[in-house]
Write an enzyme that holds these catalytic residues in place. Sequence first.
Site, PDB file in Angstrom:
ATOM      1  N   LYS A 166       0.221  -4.866   0.594  1.00  0.00           N
ATOM      2  CA  LYS A 166       0.329  -6.226   1.127  1.00  0.00           C
ATOM      3  C   LYS A 166       1.115  -7.137   0.187  1.00  0.00           C
ATOM      4  O   LYS A 166       1.933  -7.955   0.633  1.00  0.00           O
ATOM      5  CB  LYS A 166      -1.072  -6.788   1.382  1.00  0.00           C
TER       6      LYS A 166
ATOM      7  N   SER B 196      -9.425  -7.722   7.849  1.00  0.00           N
ATOM      8  CA  SER B 196      -8.672  -8.399   6.796  1.00  0.00           C
ATOM      9  C   SER B 196      -8.001  -9.677   7.263  1.00  0.00           C
ATOM     10  O   SER B 196      -7.239 -10.264   6.510  1.00  0.00           O
ATOM     11  CB  SER B 196      -7.595  -7.454   6.229  1.00  0.00           C
TER      12      SER B 196
END
Length: 786
Positions: free
Chosen positions: A727, A684
């Site tokens: 996130k 990521s």
Amino acid sequence: MAASKFQLPSSLPIIELESRVLLPSSSAVISVSDRKGVRLVERHLSEKDWYAGIVPRDSVTEPEEELHSFGTTALVKEVSQPQTRPVLAYTLLVVGVCRFRIKELSRVYPYTVAMVTHLDSLDPEAMSSTSTKSLLQGLREAAEEMVSLLGLQNPTIKRLQMLLKQIPDHLLPDLLSSIVKGSFAEKLKVLKAVDMSDRIKATHPLVNRQLETLKLLQKAADTTMAAHPPRKPVKVKLLEELKDSEGISSDDISDLGHKIKTCGLPAHALAAANKEFKRLKVMPPSLPEYALSRNYLEYLTDLPWSRSTEDTLNIGQAKTDLEADHFGLDKAKRRILEFLAVRILKKDLKGPILCFVGAPGVGKTSIGKSVAKIMGRKFIRVSLGGVSDQSEIRGHRRTYVGSMAGRIIQGLKTVDVNNPVFLLDEVDKMTRGIHGDPAGALLEVLDPEQNNSFVDHYLGIPFDLSKVLFIATANTMVTIPPALLDRMEVIEVPGYAQEEKLEIAKHHLIPKQLAQHGLSADHLVITDGAVNTIISGYTREAGVRALERKLSALCRSAAVKVTEAEVGSVLPIVADGTFVEEVLGPQKYFQNNSEHMSRPGVAIGLAWTTFGGDIMFIEAVKMAGEGKLVLTGQLGDVMKESAQIALNWIRANASKFGIECGNLDKTDIHIHFPEGAVSKDGPSAGVTIVTVLASLFSDTCVTEDVAMTGEVTLRGVVLPVGGIKEKVLAAHRAGIRHVLLPKKNKKDLYELSQDITKQMIFTFVDRIEDVLAVVFKGTLKLTSML
């Protein structure tokens, strides 16, 4: 010993006696090891004789916070030197004086002190009544017959016989109850019997039972002596010591056989119990297997084979209770309501096994407790963190020394019903050891098609677990084996936004902490500004545990001020930002990112961890060298490959931006991921690394209010990633309101509340060029290179 003969104090310090009952006119040696009890003993060490209130408590069925209203005023005669291993403990010799009833608790810290009413005052009319005299006469005759069966050769028995002839009538029931065998409940009944006739009626069955036991032993001894005349006289020994009312009684085989027949065992269990019982009856008690067999049968009959609680299901009330107990967690609450609705329509529903996955402190365990409360079921929690032996789940075979049942069966025995809400906590932290894989043993437990015949190795027979509602919790799904994960329905429990934490603090945490510290709104008022300051400046978490600890610190500080202040002078204390800084110290976290982003070669990435989402300031520098790529920060193989792909994409597209690729061969590049003590891995960080390198080569700073996540390919395609909700919440906590996400992750935003999405700006990208255009606002020019 009547209370009227003594001037007893009306205020007594309380000592709790676990699983035992001290009666008036009896003495006992007790051990004091709990914190309050140790403080009490140390307070009176310099005193020779002092009074204390001995209150019984059943350590198995009664919680620690509950206190019986009846107890015994006792004179503490001796205090031994403290033992320090394994815990600090004092041993006391106490003599019971009289009964008392607790009126109120006057103090609970540093030890409990209660205002009491003494109860053993003599009533001449009651003692002289015909019914009371008749009851006393029957009790005294039974006691004398019991002593006669013991034999007069023992000096202790002779003293007891003389004591029975001399003891006053009003002391006889307490004395007999203290020397004969009885359960905790039976002796507690004697303690609570204030009326003399009730006390005699409570004592008489204990004496009669002991008398019948002695008669059976005498009969068995006579039969044995007749069949095998001994060369020397045979002495029949009782297993109970008269000096210790809590000693071990002789085995009563008939009682065990009756218990097997009446405890509701299913057919297969009853057959196994009868087979073992036949072996026990012909087995000499001196054999070691005798105790093992006896313990097994008692354990088998104590299990809740047919005992269950009835569900109380009301979908409307359940929804109200969930909303009152939990703020947010809409997905989890919706799934629970769906389960309850189906349960109402189909009573014999099998499964599903719910698994709540989320960061610590987000409320996974409390959800399980709420489900038990709503359904009217008992609740049991078993922590599986660190378990590495499959026997912890399945139990040990009875061939091993010290064998015992597994945690599942032990938990059911503890709650004494076969349909509790059973919380399996931390299922992601089990590890495979040399004694097998506990996760593999859980497969049978959590499979609705198999757990109706779960076989614990200790029991050796199937036990039906299909009525149990299993709920599991975990911090991450990564470490849960796929086969075990397949048997559970995963419900992700995300972290909380700042606004949600504020509401949780106002409605749950602050009232809880005030109550725990003996404060009220008249003593301390914590403002919303102070809570927001703690959330943003002193905590960085997905849950609310650290927030609760900080609020606890405020309450402790306020408690000191309240106890020092004059009543009405400075109360209530208003906890604002200044008070927070005074108690917690300087602020630890800041939301100003300009300091980090003031130089080229830095970008903000978003990461997922087992503790929720987090932000990372990824940094890069260049220096003269041999074209090496240096990566630091404890990176895994996946992140190392992402960094190499990012660099190669920059090199491949250098001509598009005017980069002189030849110079890269003479330049070393160092990319650093902060918090080097924490291992990092996962696909990521590619987009962020490309942005960092582009900023470094162009000598252009990245926009300070933009965070990003996503993986990149060699062709510049931005790939979707996981953990989007965590996130985004991490960016929101850090004060970042603009987030770049892969275009295919747009579907993941529906899990976020509208309050969060309204405050955020989301840009969805599918090419790395789109990322660079946003973070550099179209000003990127890679011409001043190296």
